[in-house]
Design a protein around this motif. Structure first.
Motif, mmCIF file in Angstrom:
data_model
loop_
_atom_site.group_PDB
_atom_site.id
_atom_site.type_symbol
_atom_site.label_atom_id
_atom_site.label_comp_id
_atom_site.label_asym_id
_atom_site.label_seq_id
_atom_site.Cartn_x
_atom_site.Cartn_y
_atom_site.Cartn_z
ATOM 1 N N ARG A 158 0.879 -1.243 -0.067
ATOM 2 C CA ARG A 158 -0.193 0.053 -0.032
ATOM 3 C C ARG A 158 0.939 1.374 0.081
ATOM 4 O O ARG A 158 1.572 1.400 0.857
ATOM 5 C CB ARG A 158 -0.817 0.094 1.145
ATOM 6 C CG ARG A 158 -1.740 -1.535 1.483
ATOM 7 C CD ARG A 158 -2.735 -1.674 0.236
ATOM 8 N NE ARG A 158 -3.640 -2.394 0.740
ATOM 9 C CZ ARG A 158 -4.128 -3.712 0.131
ATOM 10 N NH1 ARG A 158 -3.172 -3.901 -0.954
ATOM 11 N NH2 ARG A 158 -5.201 -4.271 0.522
ATOM 12 N N THR A 159 0.581 2.222 -0.995
ATOM 13 C CA THR A 159 1.406 3.473 -1.019
ATOM 14 C C THR A 159 0.631 4.586 -1.108
ATOM 15 O O THR A 159 -0.448 4.426 -1.450
ATOM 16 C CB THR A 159 2.374 3.151 -2.204
ATOM 17 O OG1 THR A 159 3.563 4.265 -2.097
ATOM 18 C CG2 THR A 159 1.774 3.179 -3.581
ATOM 19 N N MET A 160 1.260 5.635 -1.215
ATOM 20 C CA MET A 160 0.623 6.965 -1.399
ATOM 21 C C MET A 160 0.520 7.250 -2.945
ATOM 22 O O MET A 160 1.380 6.662 -3.783
ATOM 23 C CB MET A 160 1.435 8.147 -0.863
ATOM 24 C CG MET A 160 1.318 8.222 0.676
ATOM 25 S SD MET A 160 -0.261 8.558 1.287
ATOM 26 C CE MET A 160 0.133 8.766 3.183
ATOM 27 N N SER A 161 -0.539 8.164 -3.520
ATOM 28 C CA SER A 161 -0.689 8.256 -4.785
ATOM 29 C C SER A 161 0.383 9.090 -5.279
ATOM 30 O O SER A 161 0.962 10.281 -4.734
ATOM 31 C CB SER A 161 -2.139 9.004 -4.951
ATOM 32 O OG SER A 161 -2.099 9.491 -6.430
ATOM 33 N N PRO A 162 0.743 8.816 -6.692
ATOM 34 C CA PRO A 162 1.768 9.677 -7.255
ATOM 35 C C PRO A 162 1.248 11.116 -7.368
ATOM 36 O O PRO A 162 2.089 12.071 -7.723
ATOM 37 C CB PRO A 162 2.148 8.980 -8.638
ATOM 38 C CG PRO A 162 1.982 7.732 -8.450
ATOM 39 C CD PRO A 162 0.758 7.885 -7.490
ATOM 40 N N TYR A 163 0.152 11.202 -7.467
ATOM 41 C CA TYR A 163 -0.711 12.557 -7.562
ATOM 42 C C TYR A 163 -0.947 13.420 -6.125
ATOM 43 O O TYR A 163 -1.623 14.307 -6.319
ATOM 44 C CB TYR A 163 -2.127 12.311 -8.127
ATOM 45 C CG TYR A 163 -2.012 11.848 -9.658
ATOM 46 C CD1 TYR A 163 -1.756 12.512 -10.894
ATOM 47 C CD2 TYR A 163 -1.995 10.495 -9.851
ATOM 48 C CE1 TYR A 163 -1.619 11.934 -12.202
ATOM 49 C CE2 TYR A 163 -2.013 9.792 -11.104
ATOM 50 C CZ TYR A 163 -1.918 10.617 -12.315
ATOM 51 O OH TYR A 163 -1.669 10.168 -13.537
ATOM 52 N N ASP A 164 -0.434 12.801 -5.241
ATOM 53 C CA ASP A 164 -0.471 13.505 -4.071
ATOM 54 C C ASP A 164 0.154 14.749 -3.917
ATOM 55 O O ASP A 164 1.214 15.159 -4.562
ATOM 56 C CB ASP A 164 0.117 12.704 -2.769
ATOM 57 C CG ASP A 164 -0.422 12.931 -1.441
ATOM 58 O OD1 ASP A 164 -1.295 12.128 -0.910
ATOM 59 O OD2 ASP A 164 -0.101 14.019 -0.789
ATOM 60 N N LEU B 21 7.340 3.221 -6.322
ATOM 61 C CA LEU B 21 6.645 2.255 -6.329
ATOM 62 C C LEU B 21 6.187 1.833 -7.873
ATOM 63 O O LEU B 21 6.102 0.754 -8.354
ATOM 64 C CB LEU B 21 5.415 1.877 -5.449
ATOM 65 C CG LEU B 21 5.213 0.648 -5.341
ATOM 66 C CD1 LEU B 21 6.382 -0.324 -4.818
ATOM 67 C CD2 LEU B 21 4.100 0.564 -4.167
ATOM 68 N N ALA B 22 5.828 3.002 -8.669
ATOM 69 C CA ALA B 22 5.370 2.857 -9.964
ATOM 70 C C ALA B 22 6.522 2.374 -11.004
ATOM 71 O O ALA B 22 6.569 1.347 -11.833
ATOM 72 C CB ALA B 22 4.704 4.016 -10.397
ATOM 73 N N ASN B 23 7.769 2.811 -10.611
ATOM 74 C CA ASN B 23 8.760 2.487 -11.409
ATOM 75 C C ASN B 23 9.297 1.175 -11.129
ATOM 76 O O ASN B 23 9.544 0.297 -11.914
ATOM 77 C CB ASN B 23 10.007 3.454 -10.775
ATOM 78 C CG ASN B 23 9.984 4.883 -11.474
ATOM 79 O OD1 ASN B 23 9.306 5.009 -12.450
ATOM 80 N ND2 ASN B 23 10.663 5.703 -10.662
ATOM 81 N N ALA B 24 8.807 0.793 -9.604
ATOM 82 C CA ALA B 24 9.101 -0.819 -9.476
ATOM 83 C C ALA B 24 8.284 -1.751 -10.355
ATOM 84 O O ALA B 24 8.718 -2.777 -10.860
ATOM 85 C CB ALA B 24 8.979 -1.015 -8.048
#
Length: 317
Positions: A196-202, A214-217
């Motif tokens: 569970r992670t924060m949104s890249p749009y935060d 995490l998106a890169n991962a």
């Protein structure tokens, strides 16, 4: 008569011997049956252990404000919960609010010595007059206080200290390489777990960077997209009202349920103000409106990566 008595005694002895020998196999068979049942139960228990859920927490209080509802939902499912805290959050404005003024460790160097009002308490704090256990709070001492609160909250939420790992990335100054290093370490330690992670749009740069890394991962095949949920922080969702280009899921908790009570208790830790004992209400001195918003409407928003799911409502409690 003596012969008769002797025969009767002999018959009694024979009957007792027969009964004793009849009991032995019965007891053994019952013991074996119980043993087999226990073995089967243990086998089922081992098979039933679900995948753990790893929460990437930028700062202390994000585990409650952003992830708290989801943590309760996953605990009800019996899933092991792990918290990875990236920063001690030593650069929060709450430190100056508690000290009652800006100092040489403040970001605003041009305001050193200027008093600052605590809008939550409606007064200017004084560490000396209020007998702070740690005196006037340096960045280091304030960071320690936030970590103490974080561990207290984890205990309230039912998460053992062995399931917590903390880092000391400087808040508001995370770098991609630092965040990537923490994430890579977690992926290596928990292969196959859900993250569970924060949104890249935060709107908060620290939050967004964790989501981006995490998106890169995912893009580099370090983790499957199916293992990731992106969460929208309360500030981004309810105050900044950022438009997320994905349809969001909404998870809620029923008021009055055990899950709801645990969440409220975790919020209470962040509003516990007992400075003589080293409790400084670090959460409420930082973002009181966000805590109020969560207690008023106990839900959280999230979405799946790279897909646009239809609205879905889940309830815990």
């Amino acid at each position: 008569m003596k012969k008769t008595h002797g025969l009767i005694l002999l018959l009694l002895l024979i009957i007792c011997w027969a009964l004793i020998n009849e009991e032995v196999p019965y007891v053994n068979s019952q013991t074996l049956a119980t043993s087999e049942k226990n073995t089967l139960a243990q086998a089922k228990t081992k098979k039933a252990i679900p995948r753990p859920v790893i929460y990437l927490v930028p700062h202390a209080d994000d585990e409650t404000l952003t992830y708290g509802v989801d943590i309760q939902k996953e605990r009800q499912r019996g899933r092991p919960i792990y918290l990875i805290l990236f920063s001690q959050g030593e650069e929060s404005i709450a430190r100056e609010v508690l000290n009652g003024h800006y100092d040489h460790q403040s970001v605003n160097k041009n305001r050193v010595g200027e008093p600052i009002l605590c809008r939550w308490h409606g007064r200017i704090h004084s560490p000396n007059e209020e007998h702070f256990a740690d005196g006037s709070l340096s960045r280091k001492e304030f960071g320690k206080a936030r970590i103490r609160d974080f561990y207290r909250v984890a205990k309230v939420l039912g998460i053992p200290s062995s399931h917590i790992r903390t880092y000391s990335l400087p808040n508001d100054h995370f770098t991609p390489s630092q965040v990537q290093s923490v994430i890579d370490s977690a992926l290596k330690k928990f292969p196959g777990a859900d993250f569970r992670t924060m949104s890249p749009y935060d709107v908060h740069p620290d939050h967004a960077l964790i989501g981006k890394e995490l998106a890169n991962a995912i893009q580099t095949n370090k983790i499957s997209a199916s293992q990731v949920h992106y969460f929208v922080s309360i500030y981004t969702d309810r105050f900044a009202k950022v438009d997320i280009p994905f349809k969001k899921h909404i998870s809620t908790i029923k008021k009055g349920s055990k899950a709801y009570i645990r969440l409220v208790q975790s919020m209470d830790v962040y509003r516990d103000y007992d400075p003589k004992q080293g409790s400084y209400a670090t959460g409420y001195h930082s973002v009181p409106k966000q805590f109020d918003a969560l207690i008023k409407a106990t839900y959280t928003s999230w979405y799946l990566p790279q897909i646009a799911p239809s609205n879905k409502k889940e309830t815990a409690g």
